[in-house]
Design a protein around this motif. Sequence first.
Motif, PDB file in Angstrom:
ATOM      1  N   TYR A 119     -23.606  10.289 -16.938  1.00  0.00           N
ATOM      2  CA  TYR A 119     -22.988  11.423 -17.649  1.00  0.00           C
ATOM      3  C   TYR A 119     -22.636  12.535 -16.661  1.00  0.00           C
ATOM      4  O   TYR A 119     -23.048  12.507 -15.505  1.00  0.00           O
ATOM      5  CB  TYR A 119     -23.941  11.949 -18.727  1.00  0.00           C
ATOM      6  N   GLN A 176     -11.813  13.616 -22.200  1.00  0.00           N
ATOM      7  CA  GLN A 176     -12.718  14.059 -23.277  1.00  0.00           C
ATOM      8  C   GLN A 176     -12.953  12.926 -24.284  1.00  0.00           C
ATOM      9  O   GLN A 176     -14.045  12.766 -24.809  1.00  0.00           O
ATOM     10  CB  GLN A 176     -12.132  15.287 -23.997  1.00  0.00           C
ATOM     11  N   THR A 177     -11.896  12.127 -24.527  1.00  0.00           N
ATOM     12  CA  THR A 177     -12.027  11.008 -25.463  1.00  0.00           C
ATOM     13  C   THR A 177     -13.070  10.023 -24.960  1.00  0.00           C
ATOM     14  O   THR A 177     -13.910   9.537 -25.709  1.00  0.00           O
ATOM     15  CB  THR A 177     -10.665  10.270 -25.591  1.00  0.00           C
ATOM     16  N   GLU A 178     -12.987   9.726 -23.652  1.00  0.00           N
ATOM     17  CA  GLU A 178     -13.927   8.777 -23.047  1.00  0.00           C
ATOM     18  C   GLU A 178     -15.349   9.354 -23.070  1.00  0.00           C
ATOM     19  O   GLU A 178     -16.311   8.654 -23.380  1.00  0.00           O
ATOM     20  CB  GLU A 178     -13.476   8.461 -21.610  1.00  0.00           C
ATOM     21  N   LYS A 179     -15.468  10.651 -22.765  1.00  0.00           N
ATOM     22  CA  LYS A 179     -16.787  11.303 -22.809  1.00  0.00           C
ATOM     23  C   LYS A 179     -17.383  11.223 -24.211  1.00  0.00           C
ATOM     24  O   LYS A 179     -18.573  10.969 -24.381  1.00  0.00           O
ATOM     25  CB  LYS A 179     -16.668  12.780 -22.388  1.00  0.00           C
ATOM     26  N   ALA A 180     -16.529  11.443 -25.216  1.00  0.00           N
ATOM     27  CA  ALA A 180     -17.002  11.394 -26.611  1.00  0.00           C
ATOM     28  C   ALA A 180     -17.440   9.980 -26.968  1.00  0.00           C
ATOM     29  O   ALA A 180     -18.430   9.777 -27.670  1.00  0.00           O
ATOM     30  CB  ALA A 180     -15.889  11.856 -27.554  1.00  0.00           C
ATOM     31  N   ARG A 181     -16.717   8.972 -26.445  1.00  0.00           N
ATOM     32  CA  ARG A 181     -17.086   7.579 -26.727  1.00  0.00           C
ATOM     33  C   ARG A 181     -18.454   7.264 -26.105  1.00  0.00           C
ATOM     34  O   ARG A 181     -19.314   6.653 -26.735  1.00  0.00           O
ATOM     35  CB  ARG A 181     -16.024   6.629 -26.155  1.00  0.00           C
ATOM     36  N   TRP A 182     -18.648   7.708 -24.839  1.00  0.00           N
ATOM     37  CA  TRP A 182     -19.935   7.499 -24.167  1.00  0.00           C
ATOM     38  C   TRP A 182     -21.056   8.148 -24.966  1.00  0.00           C
ATOM     39  O   TRP A 182     -22.103   7.558 -25.179  1.00  0.00           O
ATOM     40  CB  TRP A 182     -19.931   8.112 -22.780  1.00  0.00           C
ATOM     41  N   ALA A 183     -20.800   9.396 -25.384  1.00  0.00           N
ATOM     42  CA  ALA A 183     -21.832  10.156 -26.117  1.00  0.00           C
ATOM     43  C   ALA A 183     -22.196   9.428 -27.412  1.00  0.00           C
ATOM     44  O   ALA A 183     -23.364   9.318 -27.767  1.00  0.00           O
ATOM     45  CB  ALA A 183     -21.344  11.570 -26.416  1.00  0.00           C
ATOM     46  N   GLY A 184     -21.178   8.918 -28.115  1.00  0.00           N
ATOM     47  CA  GLY A 184     -21.426   8.199 -29.367  1.00  0.00           C
ATOM     48  C   GLY A 184     -22.224   6.923 -29.135  1.00  0.00           C
ATOM     49  O   GLY A 184     -23.127   6.582 -29.905  1.00  0.00           O
ATOM     50  N   GLN A 198     -25.771   7.901 -28.285  1.00  0.00           N
ATOM     51  CA  GLN A 198     -26.407   8.403 -29.510  1.00  0.00           C
ATOM     52  C   GLN A 198     -26.834   7.236 -30.407  1.00  0.00           C
ATOM     53  O   GLN A 198     -27.942   7.216 -30.935  1.00  0.00           O
ATOM     54  CB  GLN A 198     -25.426   9.305 -30.271  1.00  0.00           C
TER      55      GLN A 198
END
Length: 199
Positions: A81, A88-96, A99
């Motif tokens: 991370y 940002q889209t890729e970061k959000a996918r990683w975060a999801g 999670q």
Amino acid sequence: MGLNTQKAEFVRSAAGAKDFPRDLLPQIAFAGRSNVGKSSVINRLLNRKNFARVGAAPGKTTHINYFRIDEKIYLVDLPGYGYAKVSQTEKARWAGLIQSWFDDRSLMTLGVLIVDARHKPTGDDKIMSDYFKGTGRPFAVVANKLDKLKKSEIEPNLALIRETLELPDDVKVIPFSAEKGTGREELLGLILDHMGGTV
């Protein structure tokens, strides 16, 4: 119970919750910033040169990678991370993805958060530390790149890591050098202690 670290195999890259192995083998999760040397720590732990892929560019681990060791445990390599050059889209996918892994309380046996021994932990490190705390499962912090510190800097830096991450007393901070092998035995010992699965 011993562990033959030479008997190691890559099992799969999980892109979603449906891909997470659920065969009841203990899962040891490794997390850390993209440039903190997570793959190098895993390689040193197994005493294998290029087992976990060491990327020249940070941010290469975009899925959750599973390695099975000696048919007894999984080492779970979570996506790095804090890498700026990712959309940002890729970061959000990683975060999801991360999670969803943490949301399933049946998965993690032990967490290993890797931070840079030279620097104060970042806000992202703090968030990941809070993820680990939130599971109620045991975890440890590995302070990597110890070989880059002067002897006089080690204790103050480890104290700063503990204080910044607000670690409970029972969470170990292990001084580690993927380069030199310092801390390998302590980390391996901790993993062996948790190989029985739930504690």
